[in-house]
Design a protein around this motif. Sequence first.
Motif: not given
Length: 264
Positions: A14-28, A45-48
Amino acid sequence: MAMVRVNGLGVAYDRVGEGPPVVFLHGAAYDARVWRPQLDALADAFTVVAWDEPGAGRSSGIPGSFGLADYAHCLAGVVESLGLGPAHIAGLSWGGTLALEFYRRHADLVRTLILADTYAGWKGSLPAEEVRTRVEGARRMLAAPRGGFDPTLPGLFAGEPPAAYAPLLDAMAAAVRPETLRTQLALMAETDQRDLLPTVSVPTLLLWGELDVRSPQAVARQFQEAIPDAELVVIPGAGHVSNLERPEEFNRSVRGFCLAAAGR
C-alpha cells in the motif's frame, strides 16, 4: 495497492501520501493492514508504504528455502520501485529483525531505521531457554487442528486488544499462512544480529512499549547500548504491538524523528 515482481515473486504494498518515503514492515502473522493507523496519520507529510511481505497478505507465497536475505532482496525491489531514493525503514517485532537484515545487505537504500519492539533475532536478544520455550510453543500452535495464530496471544498487548482494531486483528489472523509463520518463527529462532548493531551508521529510533513482555525493555537497552547514538522512546501503557495499542504516541514519535532526520 501496488505490486512489484522480484525474483519471480509478486510483492504487494500500500502507498499513500507524498514526501520522503517511510516503509513499514509488519510482524510475524500480520500483514500491511496492521499499519493502517500509520498510513492514515502520516500521509500528510510522507510517502507512507506498508508491504505485504512474501508469504503474507496479497503477496506471492514463499518457497521452503526462503531466508532472511531473500526477504531483504524483495524489500529492496519495493524501495527501488518507489523511485524516491533511500527510505526511512520501520519494522515491528519480526519486521525490525528484517529491517536490520535489509540494512546489512542494502544500506544504500536506508535513510534511517525505526526499530519497534523488536529483536536482533530471538537468538541474539533472548536467553537460550526462552528461545527453546518459544520454539516449542510455536510447534504446538502450528500442530493444532486449525494451525492458526491467536491475535490475542498473551503478551502482544498490555491489556485487552484495542476494541477498535478487533475486527482487523481477526481478519489478519484468519489470513495467516501456516507455512509462512513456520518460516518466520524458525528464522527468528536461528538469527543473531548482535554483530550488526555496532555497525549501524544511520540515525536510529528505538520505539518500545513500556509493558512489552515479548521483547522487554532490557532488549531495548541492549539495542541502545550497541547502536551508535540510537534514540530510545518508551511508549507508556503499550505492549508489544505498540503501533496499534498507542497509535497517537507511536505516530508522533515517528513523525518527529523523520522530520528531524531531514535536517541532518
